[in-house]
Design a protein around this motif. Structure first.
Motif: not given
Length: 228
Positions: A118-121
């Motif tokens: 979930t940390k990636y954009k």
């Protein structure tokens, strides 16, 4: 559901991995491509980019410096609105007769949370992730359907350009069924919206589905092996 179906056929994996396990590694390779002049950042609108690739016209950003590309790459990965218009493109050959070699997109922003990371954009495209992961995991022969034939040259370029171990590609023709939906994504929509009883619905082209219709596992295995 795929693992469960494979289990019914007697196929037991030694290990189960996910592309998301390698997101950091793939990101490092993307940065290496930028620093080595093998990729650039582009904010060309999608419709314009498509036309330029068809007409074999270089992007206005193709000759940007690695420093500029790194700045825009970080902006893209920040998840900001300004970064949304940027994507990473491999610098291959805009004059190639193979359209997939005309500076394909390798990384783009996507702010929808990934279910495992979930940390990636921003995320790598299949075209970048697949050859990297296959090589790292020790895949000797990649089984790819003939619809990927044009992309095989691109696959080989990524591995060679990044100094990765070569993976041999073995192409095969995908079997299509008349009046049957085979897309996992589309089948999942029916399951998630309650239009079927589950992945074992007898109308589904899944192992559990056809078994529920009365087809014997051994008969199904024999049918699959007879296809070559």
């Amino acid at each position: 559901s795929i693992l469960e179906d494979l289990g019914r056929l007697g196929v037991k994996p030694d290990v189960v991995t996910f592309t998301s396990d390698y997101f950091e590694t793939i990101r490092a390779y993307a940065l290496h491509m930028i620093k080595s002049g093998l990729a650039f950042m582009d904010d060309t609108p999608q419709d314009v980019m498509q036309k330029e690739r068809m007409d074999r016209v270089d992007s206005k950003h193709r000759n940007q410096t690695p420093e500029e590309a790194l700045e825009y790459f970080n902006l893209m990965c920040s998840g900001s609105e300004d970064g949304a218009k940027w994507c990473l493109r491999a610098k291959i050959d805009m004059q190639s007769v193979n359209g997939t070699m005309r500076d394909p997109v390798m990384y783009r922003q996507n702010t929808t949370p990934h279910h495992r990371a979930t940390k990636y954009k921003a995320y790598p495209t299949y075209d970048l992730a697949c050859p990297i992961v296959d090589s790292i995991e020790g895949v000797t022969h990649a089984l790819r359907t003939t619809e990927y034939n044009d992309r095989d040259e691109q696959y080989a370029w990524v591995q060679k350009s990044l100094g990765l171990r070569r993976t041999r590609i073995h192409a095969f023709a995908r079997m299509n069924f008349v009046n049957t939906e085979l897309s996992k994504r589309k089948l999942a929509w029916f399951v998630e919206n309650g239009h079927v009883t589950g992945w074992d619905d007898p109308r589904f082209p899944t192992v559990r589905g056809v078994v529920r219709r009365g087809i014997d596992i051994e008969a199904l295995r024999s049918f699959m092996l007879s296809q070559g």
